[in-house]
Design an enzyme around this catalytic site. Sequence first.
Site, PDB file in Angstrom:
ATOM      1  N   GLU A  67      -4.774  -9.261   4.228  1.00  0.00           N
ATOM      2  CA  GLU A  67      -5.742  -8.728   5.202  1.00  0.00           C
ATOM      3  C   GLU A  67      -6.999  -9.571   5.395  1.00  0.00           C
ATOM      4  O   GLU A  67      -7.347  -9.902   6.538  1.00  0.00           O
ATOM      5  CB  GLU A  67      -6.129  -7.279   4.845  1.00  0.00           C
ATOM      6  CG  GLU A  67      -5.103  -6.236   5.260  1.00  0.00           C
ATOM      7  CD  GLU A  67      -4.000  -6.051   4.237  1.00  0.00           C
ATOM      8  OE1 GLU A  67      -3.897  -6.871   3.306  1.00  0.00           O
ATOM      9  OE2 GLU A  67      -3.243  -5.078   4.361  1.00  0.00           O
ATOM     10  N   GLU A  80       0.832  -1.217   0.000  1.00  0.00           N
ATOM     11  CA  GLU A  80       0.000   0.000   0.000  1.00  0.00           C
ATOM     12  C   GLU A  80       0.865   1.265   0.000  1.00  0.00           C
ATOM     13  O   GLU A  80       0.569   2.241  -0.675  1.00  0.00           O
ATOM     14  CB  GLU A  80      -0.940  -0.029   1.198  1.00  0.00           C
ATOM     15  CG  GLU A  80      -1.962  -1.154   1.069  1.00  0.00           C
ATOM     16  CD  GLU A  80      -2.880  -1.234   2.273  1.00  0.00           C
ATOM     17  OE1 GLU A  80      -2.436  -1.738   3.312  1.00  0.00           O
ATOM     18  OE2 GLU A  80      -4.027  -0.769   2.181  1.00  0.00           O
TER      19      GLU A  80
HETATM   20  N1  COA Z   1       4.524  -8.000  12.364  1.00  0.00           N
HETATM   21  C1  COA Z   1       5.390  -8.189  13.371  1.00  0.00           C
HETATM   22  N2  COA Z   1       6.472  -8.991  13.272  1.00  0.00           N
HETATM   23  C2  COA Z   1       6.681  -9.632  12.112  1.00  0.00           C
HETATM   24  C3  COA Z   1       5.820  -9.478  11.005  1.00  0.00           C
HETATM   25  C4  COA Z   1       4.688  -8.617  11.158  1.00  0.00           C
HETATM   26  N3  COA Z   1       3.842  -8.385  10.166  1.00  0.00           N
HETATM   27  N4  COA Z   1       6.268 -10.237   9.978  1.00  0.00           N
HETATM   28  C5  COA Z   1       7.387 -10.832  10.431  1.00  0.00           C
HETATM   29  N5  COA Z   1       7.631 -10.477  11.718  1.00  0.00           N
HETATM   30  C6  COA Z   1       8.743 -10.909  12.568  1.00  0.00           C
HETATM   31  C7  COA Z   1       8.568 -12.352  12.988  1.00  0.00           C
HETATM   32  O1  COA Z   1       7.723 -12.432  14.126  1.00  0.00           O
HETATM   33  C8  COA Z   1       9.984 -12.747  13.280  1.00  0.00           C
HETATM   34  O2  COA Z   1      10.367 -12.233  14.561  1.00  0.00           O
HETATM   35  P1  COA Z   1      11.251 -13.142  15.573  1.00  0.00           P
HETATM   36  O3  COA Z   1      12.527 -13.394  14.825  1.00  0.00           O
HETATM   37  O4  COA Z   1      11.402 -12.258  16.760  1.00  0.00           O
HETATM   38  O5  COA Z   1      10.472 -14.386  15.803  1.00  0.00           O
HETATM   39  C9  COA Z   1      10.790 -11.971  12.240  1.00  0.00           C
HETATM   40  O6  COA Z   1       9.945 -10.915  11.817  1.00  0.00           O
HETATM   41  C10 COA Z   1      11.151 -12.814  11.043  1.00  0.00           C
HETATM   42  O7  COA Z   1       9.958 -13.379  10.528  1.00  0.00           O
HETATM   43  P2  COA Z   1       9.784 -14.945  10.209  1.00  0.00           P
HETATM   44  O8  COA Z   1       8.325 -15.235  10.203  1.00  0.00           O
HETATM   45  O9  COA Z   1      10.658 -15.755  11.103  1.00  0.00           O
HETATM   46  O10 COA Z   1      10.381 -14.992   8.728  1.00  0.00           O
HETATM   47  P3  COA Z   1      10.022 -16.060   7.602  1.00  0.00           P
HETATM   48  O11 COA Z   1      10.989 -15.836   6.505  1.00  0.00           O
HETATM   49  O12 COA Z   1       9.898 -17.421   8.163  1.00  0.00           O
HETATM   50  O13 COA Z   1       8.543 -15.637   7.104  1.00  0.00           O
HETATM   51  C11 COA Z   1       6.852 -14.102   6.363  1.00  0.00           C
HETATM   52  C12 COA Z   1       8.356 -14.395   6.485  1.00  0.00           C
HETATM   53  C13 COA Z   1       6.698 -12.707   5.786  1.00  0.00           C
HETATM   54  C14 COA Z   1       6.198 -15.142   5.422  1.00  0.00           C
HETATM   55  C15 COA Z   1       6.179 -14.203   7.742  1.00  0.00           C
HETATM   56  O14 COA Z   1       6.970 -13.459   8.668  1.00  0.00           O
HETATM   57  C16 COA Z   1       4.779 -13.677   7.797  1.00  0.00           C
HETATM   58  O15 COA Z   1       3.858 -14.316   7.317  1.00  0.00           O
HETATM   59  N6  COA Z   1       4.602 -12.478   8.390  1.00  0.00           N
HETATM   60  C17 COA Z   1       3.299 -11.876   8.581  1.00  0.00           C
HETATM   61  C18 COA Z   1       2.785 -11.254   7.298  1.00  0.00           C
HETATM   62  C19 COA Z   1       1.456 -10.603   7.538  1.00  0.00           C
HETATM   63  O16 COA Z   1       0.434 -11.265   7.673  1.00  0.00           O
HETATM   64  N7  COA Z   1       1.472  -9.272   7.643  1.00  0.00           N
HETATM   65  C20 COA Z   1       0.299  -8.501   7.982  1.00  0.00           C
HETATM   66  C21 COA Z   1      -0.283  -7.896   6.775  1.00  0.00           C
HETATM   67  S1  COA Z   1      -1.710  -6.964   7.169  1.00  0.00           S
END
Ligand code: COA
Length: 238
Positions: free
Chosen positions: A135, A115
Amino acid sequence: MSIFEVIIYEKRNGIAYITLNRPGALNAYNIRMRDELYEVLGAIKDDAEVDVVILKAVGEKAFCAGADLTEFLTAPPPVFARQARFDRDVWGRFLSLEQPVIAALHGYVLGSGIEMSLCCDIRLASDDARFGLPEPGLGIIPAAGGSQTLPRTIGFAPALEILLSGRWIDAQEALKLKLVNRILPRPSLLPEAEKLAKQIQSYDRAAVRAVKQAVWRGLDFPLAEGLALEKRLGKVFD
Ligand code: COA
């Protein structure tokens, strides 16, 4: 010492660089980031030294993994959240900038990440970029303009499919859908953004800003009104 914690702000030779800087959380967009972006965009808007802005992010894995999910649980009641959003209208600030903004996108570009980039004028992506708007899967709707800016950018049908299905797309598909302007190898992403910024910078500042305004404002107009707007803006250059 910088007043910013979760972004880095630099200004070099007329180019402003805003860098999202929460590598431990994949640059997730939190309240602090909202406030810092709001401040910096306000400063850029009034800064006569800035010709072009580049928006980028630190870290290997992500431009921005969307809204900070840890803040969801601590969020204020909706009515306050809504008020806070109006008080700190970051997206409005992006769109109010007269200077062109180039987004340099890499890795995960999710939710608010997409966005934010849709409020920029040009999107360059590295070949490892992956885009998604998760979302609805989280029981919410895009809150940073995505339901409006995505269809305006890629068209109604693909936007609805991406928004409703939550399907993620890779850089190649993003290019095909015209979500991004160009795909680059990761090491070339910033150099190409800078090259583009310098090229824009070499043109007449007023003309550049008028073109930006004509295109963005014209999007909301029927053709006749858009043409009238172009004429009005063009008078300065006659
Ligand atoms: N908010 C807060 N923290 C987040 C985050 C988010 N949207 N996305 C990732 N992080 C943090 C994780 O909690 C992790 O923290 P930690 O190391 O303290 O545990 C760190 O970032 C690394 O993320 P991780 O999930 O271990 O990386 P990955 O490569 O395995 O996966 C994603 C990457 C992007 C697929 C996964 O992090 C994810 O699905 N994130 C959420 C995406 C989402 O739904 N965003 C909201 C959109 S409205």
